[in-house]
Design an enzyme around this catalytic site. Structure first.
Site, PDB file in Angstrom:
ATOM      1  N   TYR A 137      39.988  51.173  13.101  1.00 54.88           N
ATOM      2  CA  TYR A 137      38.791  51.483  13.879  1.00 54.88           C
ATOM      3  C   TYR A 137      37.722  50.399  13.750  1.00 54.88           C
ATOM      4  O   TYR A 137      36.835  50.299  14.585  1.00 54.88           O
ATOM      5  CB  TYR A 137      38.184  52.825  13.440  1.00 54.88           C
ATOM      6  CG  TYR A 137      38.983  54.043  13.868  1.00 54.88           C
ATOM      7  CD1 TYR A 137      40.205  53.915  14.535  1.00 54.88           C
ATOM      8  CD2 TYR A 137      38.519  55.317  13.605  1.00 54.88           C
ATOM      9  CE1 TYR A 137      40.933  55.032  14.915  1.00 54.88           C
ATOM     10  CE2 TYR A 137      39.245  56.440  13.985  1.00 54.88           C
ATOM     11  CZ  TYR A 137      40.447  56.288  14.636  1.00 54.88           C
ATOM     12  OH  TYR A 137      41.161  57.396  15.010  1.00 54.88           O
ATOM     13  N   LYS A 187      52.015  55.272   6.265  1.00 53.82           N
ATOM     14  CA  LYS A 187      53.129  54.931   7.167  1.00 53.82           C
ATOM     15  C   LYS A 187      53.752  53.658   6.618  1.00 53.82           C
ATOM     16  O   LYS A 187      53.856  52.637   7.298  1.00 53.82           O
ATOM     17  CB  LYS A 187      52.576  54.764   8.600  1.00 53.82           C
ATOM     18  CG  LYS A 187      53.620  54.619   9.683  1.00 53.82           C
ATOM     19  CD  LYS A 187      54.381  55.880   9.997  1.00 53.82           C
ATOM     20  CE  LYS A 187      55.454  55.611  11.031  1.00 53.82           C
ATOM     21  NZ  LYS A 187      56.413  56.741  11.167  1.00 53.82           N
ATOM     22  N   ASP A 219      53.892  61.029  10.108  1.00 55.35           N
ATOM     23  CA  ASP A 219      54.574  61.857  11.113  1.00 55.35           C
ATOM     24  C   ASP A 219      55.072  63.151  10.478  1.00 55.35           C
ATOM     25  O   ASP A 219      54.944  64.241  11.044  1.00 55.35           O
ATOM     26  CB  ASP A 219      55.697  61.080  11.812  1.00 55.35           C
ATOM     27  CG  ASP A 219      56.501  60.202  10.866  1.00 55.35           C
ATOM     28  OD1 ASP A 219      56.089  60.043   9.693  1.00 55.35           O
ATOM     29  OD2 ASP A 219      57.538  59.663  11.283  1.00 55.35           O
ATOM     30  N   ASP A 243      41.575  61.031  10.974  1.00 54.22           N
ATOM     31  CA  ASP A 243      40.912  61.534  12.178  1.00 54.22           C
ATOM     32  C   ASP A 243      41.789  62.608  12.817  1.00 54.22           C
ATOM     33  O   ASP A 243      41.347  63.715  13.156  1.00 54.22           O
ATOM     34  CB  ASP A 243      40.727  60.330  13.132  1.00 54.22           C
ATOM     35  CG  ASP A 243      39.844  60.637  14.320  1.00 54.22           C
ATOM     36  OD1 ASP A 243      39.359  61.769  14.429  1.00 54.22           O
ATOM     37  OD2 ASP A 243      39.657  59.728  15.151  1.00 54.22           O
ATOM     38  N   ASP A 247      41.562  67.098  12.204  1.00 53.73           N
ATOM     39  CA  ASP A 247      41.403  68.013  13.343  1.00 53.73           C
ATOM     40  C   ASP A 247      42.554  69.006  13.395  1.00 53.73           C
ATOM     41  O   ASP A 247      42.354  70.191  13.671  1.00 53.73           O
ATOM     42  CB  ASP A 247      41.367  67.229  14.663  1.00 53.73           C
ATOM     43  CG  ASP A 247      39.945  66.983  15.121  1.00 53.73           C
ATOM     44  OD1 ASP A 247      39.055  66.960  14.248  1.00 53.73           O
ATOM     45  OD2 ASP A 247      39.726  66.822  16.326  1.00 53.73           O
TER      46      ASP A 247
END
Ligand code: NAD
Length: 354
Positions: A137, A187, A219, A243, A247
């Protein structure tokens, strides 16, 4: 020493919900000094700036910040720099808040609010620790350019080992106050940055012998959160994966009005706010659920002031009020007693007074 709390009610339901959290903090009689300032649209209207100088000064001097929410359609047509959300990004950057803590707790009384079967989620109590200032980001270079006669978009994922170590420490320390398990999500099978992430987490683990560290690829973590979420205690991850996963985890509970959050700097100074927005549709009507903000105040007691017992008192008051079947509209079910924002605050105060 007297602790100073900067209170930033913001927009929409912000003033109503922070008022109830302030009452709770006052009722604990801990001698907090609280001062209120403007942020978001309210600050744009009064001072032409979503994060004015006076607010910056107060936030910088305070030991912790309690925020309601910002935003509303009234300000949507303003230039990006003057929008209320800029106030939120501004304060996060100004206070160097690199660690975002978002608990997802499903109270047994609200088990029907989840979209998952009650037997999968009953007893859910996860803390997601998300790194907030690094990763893809913020990484440079980034942009959209013309290359070989077509548009080409690019971003850069990077983490230094010190950035990984400091967010890792937040997770291990938080787990030490909970069920003593950290699951680090990465990852590493595809990304070098994430290999370093895993290596640094493994290097940190021996410093926290009471806490068990495990690793999971992102994943799989996304899948496990809906398949068997009770396996998790603290999950720690980078900015982008956090992020998405925070959620996902919060929606397991199904009730947005119940979810607190904390964003911390390196000295545990923090910004505490509900995970939801300013809910303009119900603002000023005494309909908003103040519990996410009250639970954010409990996180402030725990993480910025190290007052674990008082934090638990507030959390238990919330549990007891739910057990009394009191509900604001967002969590209402038939057979319950519908109450407004202020009445919910009254009920929490009554519990604290017992
Ligand atoms: P929202 O979270 O404000 O509202 C979504 C829905 O949930 C609405 O129906 C609302 O009434 C309900 N809701 C939210 N909080 C509630 C509460 N405490 N009690 C009862 N019901 C509640 O999201 P939105 O509608 O997408 O955004 C509204 C405004 O809030 C926008 O301007 C947006 O930019 C802003 N926003 C701010 C923040 C923040 O301040 N951190 C976060 C998200 C959105």
């Amino acid at each position: 020493m007297t602790k100073k709390i900067c209170v930033l009610p913001g927009d929409g339901i912000g003033p109503e919900i922070t008022a109830q959290a302030v009452r709770v903090l006052e009722a604990l009689n801990l001698g907090f000094e609280m001062e209120t300032a403007l942020i978001g649209g309210a600050a744009v209207d009064a001072a032409g700036d979503p994060y004015p100088q006076a607010t910056q000064k107060l936030a910088a001097e305070a030991d912790a910040v309690l925020l309601g929410a910002v935003g509303g359609s009234k300000w949507d047509s303003l230039p990006r720099e003057q929008r209320p959300e800029r106030g939120l990004l501004g304060i996060r950057k100004h206070l160097n808040l690199f660690a975002n803590l978002r608990p997802a707790v499903l109270y047994p009384e609200l088990a029907n609010a989840s979209t998952l079967k009650p037997e999968i989620v009953a007893g859910l109590d996860i803390l997601i620790v998300r790194e907030l200032t690094g990763d893809i980001y913020f990484g440079q270079p980034r942009g959209i350019e013309n290359r070989n006669d077509e548009r080409f978009g690019f971003n850069t994922m990077h983490y230094s080992e010190s950035e990984i170590r400091r967010i890792g420490r937040v997770a291990f320390e938080a787990a030490g106050k909970r069920n003593k398990k950290v699951c680090s999500v990465d990852k590493m099978n595809v990304l070098e940055t994430m290999q370093l992430w895993r290596d640094v987490m493994n290097e940190l683990a021996p410093e926290y012998p009471d806490v068990e560290l495990s690793h999971m690829l992102v994943d799989n973590a996304a899948m496990q959160l809906v398949r068997a979420p009770l396996q998790f205690d603290v999950m720690v991850t980078g900015n982008m994966f956090g992020d998405i996963l925070s959620d996902e985890a919060s929606m397991l509970t199904g009730s947005i009005g119940m979810l607190p959050s904390a964003s911390l700097d390196e000295n545990n100074k923090g910004l505490y706010e509900p995970s939801h927005g300013s809910a303009p549709d119900i603002a000023g009507k005494n309909l908003a659920n103040p519990l996410a903000t009250i639970l954010s105040a409990a996180m402030m007691l725990r993480y910025s002031f190290n007052l674990e017992e008082e934090a638990k008192r507030v959390e238990n008051a919330v549990k007891n009020v739910l057990a009394q079947r009191l509900r604001t509209g967002d969590i209402f079910e038939s057979g319950m007693t519908r109450v407004g924002t202020k009445q919910m605050g009254d009920a929490i105060l009554a519990e604290l007074g017992k």
